[in-house]
Design a protein around this motif. Structure first.
Motif, short mmCIF file in Angstrom:
data_model
loop_
_atom_site.label_atom_id
_atom_site.label_comp_id
_atom_site.label_asym_id
_atom_site.label_seq_id
_atom_site.Cartn_x
_atom_site.Cartn_y
_atom_site.Cartn_z
N PRO A 138 10.83 35.41 62.82
CA PRO A 138 10.30 34.42 61.88
C PRO A 138 11.22 33.24 61.61
CG PRO A 138 11.03 36.39 60.72
CD PRO A 138 11.10 36.70 62.18
N LYS A 139 12.49 33.37 62.01
CA LYS A 139 13.45 32.27 61.78
C LYS A 139 13.76 31.51 63.08
CE LYS A 139 13.90 33.26 57.41
NZ LYS A 139 15.16 33.67 56.82
N ALA A 140 12.99 31.74 64.11
CA ALA A 140 13.26 31.11 65.40
C ALA A 140 13.07 29.60 65.36
CB ALA A 140 12.37 31.72 66.48
N GLU A 190 5.36 34.68 70.61
CA GLU A 190 5.64 35.63 69.51
C GLU A 190 6.50 34.97 68.43
OE1 GLU A 190 6.15 36.36 72.69
OE2 GLU A 190 4.74 37.98 73.18
N ASP A 191 7.55 34.26 68.87
CA ASP A 191 8.43 33.59 67.92
C ASP A 191 7.72 32.43 67.22
OD1 ASP A 191 10.48 35.30 68.50
OD2 ASP A 191 11.53 33.93 69.85
N LEU A 192 6.87 31.72 67.96
CA LEU A 192 6.10 30.63 67.35
C LEU A 192 5.16 31.17 66.27
CD1 LEU A 192 5.15 28.56 70.55
CD2 LEU A 192 6.51 27.72 68.60
N GLU A 224 3.79 31.85 60.66
CA GLU A 224 3.37 32.75 59.58
C GLU A 224 4.38 32.75 58.44
OE1 GLU A 224 1.76 37.03 60.15
OE2 GLU A 224 3.85 37.27 59.54
N TRP A 225 5.64 32.85 58.77
CA TRP A 225 6.69 32.89 57.74
C TRP A 225 6.65 31.63 56.88
CZ3 TRP A 225 10.70 30.06 55.91
CH2 TRP A 225 11.60 30.70 55.05
N THR A 226 6.47 30.47 57.52
CA THR A 226 6.44 29.21 56.78
C THR A 226 5.26 29.14 55.84
OG1 THR A 226 7.49 28.10 58.67
CG2 THR A 226 6.47 26.69 57.01
#
Length: 364
Positions: A221-223, A265-267, A272-274
């Protein structure tokens, strides 16, 4: 001996045709027909949706009554979604409800779609809910909450509800089933809409919510970092995030044509995290300012695992008691229309045969 109250609920605000039957406020059946035709277009096509509703409404209502184990003559009233939603879709459900109620000589009850999502927390099943869904999690300072007949925990009034879906993102102060105040809402795109459009840009398909949710579980989520808007008060904005995502993705794809496939996956996790971070920051502010620590989530995006995990985390960190609906009650369904209809029936709050549908996003 008092006569049993049977409410037929009908939901047709978008692309799901749904019917439910409740007996004395307890759910007996909940049948939904979804429309796969929109997948090819990457979004709901209003004209196709209304045509599908016309095909589905009769068999769906018939099946709901059959599964409830009653006859249509036993129904006490018909509750239906009057709005907001797609006008063509709404008209199918509204007009069917009018004809059906008139043929049986029973009253009609109009229900606000958004009110239904909030009140999904009060749907009571005839047997214990499965897997712990639909139950409350108490934080460090949480209080006990009233139990439904099958052991479900319903939020006590007043409570704060985060209503998030493809068309709405709102923070609602709920004082009673018929007394809701919108404290804040999106000034442009809704959270669900932003997720669907970013998924479409990535070429992942429609609807984007479940796809992004699944991929995010495997990503970092921090990528990547995307723009978060600074809107005063409790209001939301997701258009800037969507633009930031689009421009960044375009730049990355220019450097690597297979960038999405290599980093989806990282995107998804970062997107989602944002979005969850934006939603929870405003919700935290509303809870702090109102002092109400009973907090619920509702709407289609409430099925997102990242958002559900954030609710559990905030319950532990800030002493909230949180209420998360069963997955089956997060998307559009007639059970939520039926439960509002039951409460309105008890208050004898019926509508006239000439009540029109409305598409504007508002609480009645």
């Amino acid at each position: 001996m008092e006569k049993d109250i049977y409410i037929l609920g009908i939901e047709s605000s978008c692309d799901d045709t749904s019917a439910a039957v409740l007996k004395n406020g307890v759910l007996l059946s909940n049948v939904t027909a979804s429309q796969a035709v929109h997948e090819a277009y990457g979004g709901v096509v209003p004209e196709l949706a209304s045509r599908a509703h016309q095909q589905n409404v009769v068999p769906v209502v018939s099946e709901a009554i059959k599964r409830a184990g009653i006859t249509k003559e036993q129904l006490s009233a018909v509750a239906f979604t009057r709005g907001p939603g797609l006008m063509g879709s709404l008209l199918v459900g509204v007009n069917f409800a009018k004809g059906f109620a008139r043929s049986l000589g029973i009253p009609m009850i109009d229900v606000n779609h958004l009110q239904g999502h909030v009140m999904a927390h009060f749907i009571t099943s005839p047997s214990p809910s499965e897997g712990g869904e639909g139950l409350a999690q108490k934080g460090a300072e949480g209080n006990s909450s009233p139990l439904g007949r099958s052991g479900e925990v319903h939020p006590p009034f007043p409570f704060i509800c985060l209503l998030v879906s493809g068309g709405n993102s709102q923070i609602v102060l709920v004082r009673a089933y018929n007394d809701m105040e919108v404290l804040g809402q999106t000034i442009d795109d809704a959270a669900g809409e932003a997720i669907d459009k970013c998924s479409k840009v990535m070429g992942l398909g429609y609807p984007g919510g479940p796809i992004i949710d699944r991929l995010a579980r495997q990503g970092n989520p921090k990528a990547y970092q995307f723009a978060e808007p600074h809107i005063p008060g409790y209001d939301y904005s997701f258009s800037g995030l969507k633009t930031s995502f689009l421009y960044n993705l375009k730049k990355w794809v220019e450097d690597d044509p297979d960038f999405v496939e290599h980093h989806k996956e990282d995107l998804a996790a970062s997107l989602e995290w944002t979005i969850v971070d934006i939603l929870m920051k405003k919700l935290k502010l509303a809870v702090k300012d109102t002092g109400i620590k009973h907090v619920a989530v509702a709407g289609g995006v409430s099925a997102n695992n990242g958002l559900r995990n954030a609710f559990h985390d905030y319950a532990k960190r800030f002493g909230w008691t949180v209420y998360i609906p069963k997955f089956s009650y997060t998307t559009d369904n007639a059970a939520m229309i039926g439960i509002v209809g039951y409460y309105k029936y008890m208050d004898k709050e019926f509508c006239s045969i000439d009540a029109p549908a409305f598409s504007k996003v508002t609480f009645k």
